[in-house]
Design a protein around this motif. Structure first.
Motif, PDB file in Angstrom:
ATOM      1  N   HIS A   1      33.247  22.993  41.932  1.00 12.66           N
ATOM      2  CA  HIS A   1      32.471  24.037  42.199  1.00 12.66           C
ATOM      3  C   HIS A   1      31.318  23.213  41.145  1.00 12.66           C
ATOM      4  O   HIS A   1      31.961  24.139  39.539  1.00 12.66           O
ATOM      5  CB  HIS A   1      33.116  24.852  41.898  1.00 12.66           C
ATOM      6  N   VAL A   2      30.714  23.253  40.688  1.00 17.14           N
ATOM      7  CA  VAL A   2      29.407  23.029  38.870  1.00 17.14           C
ATOM      8  C   VAL A   2      29.153  24.196  39.140  1.00 17.14           C
ATOM      9  O   VAL A   2      29.450  24.732  37.789  1.00 17.14           O
ATOM     10  CB  VAL A   2      28.673  21.807  39.934  1.00 17.14           C
ATOM     11  N   GLU A   3      28.620  24.402  40.356  1.00 17.78           N
ATOM     12  CA  GLU A   3      27.938  25.708  39.409  1.00 17.78           C
ATOM     13  C   GLU A   3      28.677  27.516  38.922  1.00 17.78           C
ATOM     14  O   GLU A   3      28.147  28.011  37.989  1.00 17.78           O
ATOM     15  CB  GLU A   3      27.369  26.365  40.984  1.00 17.78           C
ATOM     16  N   ALA A   4      30.358  27.209  39.286  1.00 15.21           N
ATOM     17  CA  ALA A   4      30.503  28.243  38.830  1.00 15.21           C
ATOM     18  C   ALA A   4      31.143  27.793  37.198  1.00 15.21           C
ATOM     19  O   ALA A   4      30.959  28.539  36.084  1.00 15.21           O
ATOM     20  CB  ALA A   4      32.848  27.752  39.292  1.00 15.21           C
TER      21      ALA A   4
ATOM     22  N   LEU B   1      33.864  21.555  26.094  1.00 14.64           N
ATOM     23  CA  LEU B   1      33.416  21.823  26.730  1.00 14.64           C
ATOM     24  C   LEU B   1      31.522  20.869  27.039  1.00 14.64           C
ATOM     25  O   LEU B   1      31.399  20.588  28.108  1.00 14.64           O
ATOM     26  CB  LEU B   1      32.417  23.067  26.308  1.00 14.64           C
ATOM     27  N   ALA B   2      31.191  20.047  26.100  1.00 12.72           N
ATOM     28  CA  ALA B   2      30.062  19.180  26.730  1.00 12.72           C
ATOM     29  C   ALA B   2      30.799  18.308  27.478  1.00 12.72           C
ATOM     30  O   ALA B   2      30.635  17.458  28.604  1.00 12.72           O
ATOM     31  CB  ALA B   2      30.597  18.236  25.733  1.00 12.72           C
ATOM     32  N   ALA B   3      32.301  18.098  27.750  1.00 16.42           N
ATOM     33  CA  ALA B   3      33.165  16.079  28.504  1.00 16.42           C
ATOM     34  C   ALA B   3      32.875  17.481  29.570  1.00 16.42           C
ATOM     35  O   ALA B   3      32.620  17.114  31.140  1.00 16.42           O
ATOM     36  CB  ALA B   3      34.399  16.583  27.841  1.00 16.42           C
ATOM     37  N   LEU B   4      33.025  18.945  29.681  1.00 18.09           N
ATOM     38  CA  LEU B   4      33.663  19.525  31.506  1.00 18.09           C
ATOM     39  C   LEU B   4      31.557  19.643  31.508  1.00 18.09           C
ATOM     40  O   LEU B   4      31.531  19.722  32.532  1.00 18.09           O
ATOM     41  CB  LEU B   4      33.859  21.011  30.886  1.00 18.09           C
ATOM     42  N   ALA B   5      30.712  19.853  30.848  1.00 22.27           N
ATOM     43  CA  ALA B   5      29.284  19.850  31.390  1.00 22.27           C
ATOM     44  C   ALA B   5      28.626  19.143  32.106  1.00 22.27           C
ATOM     45  O   ALA B   5      28.154  18.751  33.209  1.00 22.27           O
ATOM     46  CB  ALA B   5      28.727  20.960  30.195  1.00 22.27           C
ATOM     47  N   ARG B   6      29.627  17.583  31.471  1.00 23.66           N
ATOM     48  CA  ARG B   6      29.313  16.489  32.438  1.00 23.66           C
ATOM     49  C   ARG B   6      29.775  15.993  33.852  1.00 23.66           C
ATOM     50  O   ARG B   6      29.076  15.122  34.233  1.00 23.66           O
ATOM     51  CB  ARG B   6      29.416  15.508  31.158  1.00 23.66           C
ATOM     52  N   TYR B   7      30.635  16.935  33.625  1.00 21.88           N
ATOM     53  CA  TYR B   7      31.957  16.513  34.555  1.00 21.88           C
ATOM     54  C   TYR B   7      31.137  17.091  35.998  1.00 21.88           C
ATOM     55  O   TYR B   7      31.277  17.517  36.046  1.00 21.88           O
ATOM     56  CB  TYR B   7      33.721  16.864  34.501  1.00 21.88           C
ATOM     57  N   ARG B   8      31.617  15.966  36.968  1.00 27.22           N
ATOM     58  CA  ARG B   8      30.889  15.617  38.372  1.00 27.22           C
ATOM     59  C   ARG B   8      32.190  14.970  39.340  1.00 27.22           C
ATOM     60  O   ARG B   8      32.553  13.962  38.822  1.00 27.22           O
ATOM     61  CB  ARG B   8      29.735  14.728  38.965  1.00 27.22           C
TER      62      ARG B   8
END
Length: 202
Positions: free
Chosen positions: A130-133, A181-188
């Motif tokens: 759920h990238v959008e979440a 938070l930066a690592a989470l933003a890049r995570y796929r």
């Protein structure tokens, strides 16, 4: 190599209450900006047959002067290697918030080399896909603003309001939080080729 693994184990894994006779192992992963100390109280409250191991991310507590983790994947690769070296008997992995995502990725790595899948428990996290979440959550934060970040983490109820009076401590906490938070933003999340039991997100 042995020295490297021993060093990693000491730095990456905390065990506040060792239990040599424990039948079960619970491995816990902190939230964004969090550290191993967050789980001390829960570790003390566990039954005698459950030993808790807590993952300590770099850049906080005893690892304060190390560089922050560059990515969720890097965290998962390293933690999976450390846990595998310990020879644990089917540990249960628990992650909260960002820790749930890291625990999920560690579980996937452990399951590639294990006949029995490692059970995973996740809380306060949308499914990894759920990238959008995650984007919605991160989009509401101004990560450049100390005031906004502090208001956000205190609003979650897991941070002592008195901490706001200690500027040095605040700076350390917010530095770790920004990196996470930066690592989470890049995570796929990578596609799963085969379904395995024991891993589920609601």
């Amino acid at each position: 190599m042995t020295h490297d693994i021993e060093w990693e184990a000491d730095h990456w894994i905390h065990c506040f209450h060792p239990k040599s006779a424990a039948e079960h192992t619970l491995v816990c992963f902190p939230h964004a900006g969090g550290a191993a100390g967050y789980y001390h109280g829960l570790s003390a409250a566990l039954a005698p047959d459950v030993e808790m191991l807590i993952v300590q991310y770099p850049g906080r507590e005893n690892r304060l002067f190390e560089d922050q983790a560059p990515s969720v994947e890097w965290l998962a690769d390293t933690v999976a290697r450390v846990l595998s070296a310990r020879g644990l008997d089917r540990p249960v992995l628990f992650g909260h918030s960002m820790g749930a995502i890291v625990a999920f990725e560690v579980t996937r790595r452990l399951n590639r080399t294990s006949a029995l899948p490692a059970p995973l428990v996740a809380s306060a996290s949308a499914a990894p896909s759920h990238v959008e979440a995650r984007a919605d959550l991160l989009g509401t934060l101004s990560v450049e603003s100390d005031t906004d970040l502090l208001a956000w983490i205190t609003g979650l109820g897991g941070t002592d309001l008195g901490m706001a009076e200690n500027e040095e401590l605040i700076g350390l906490v917010l530095s770790a939080l920004r990196a996470d938070l930066a690592a989470l933003a890049r995570y796929r999340v990578a596609p799963v080729r085969t379904a395995r039991k024991g891993v589920a997100f609601a």
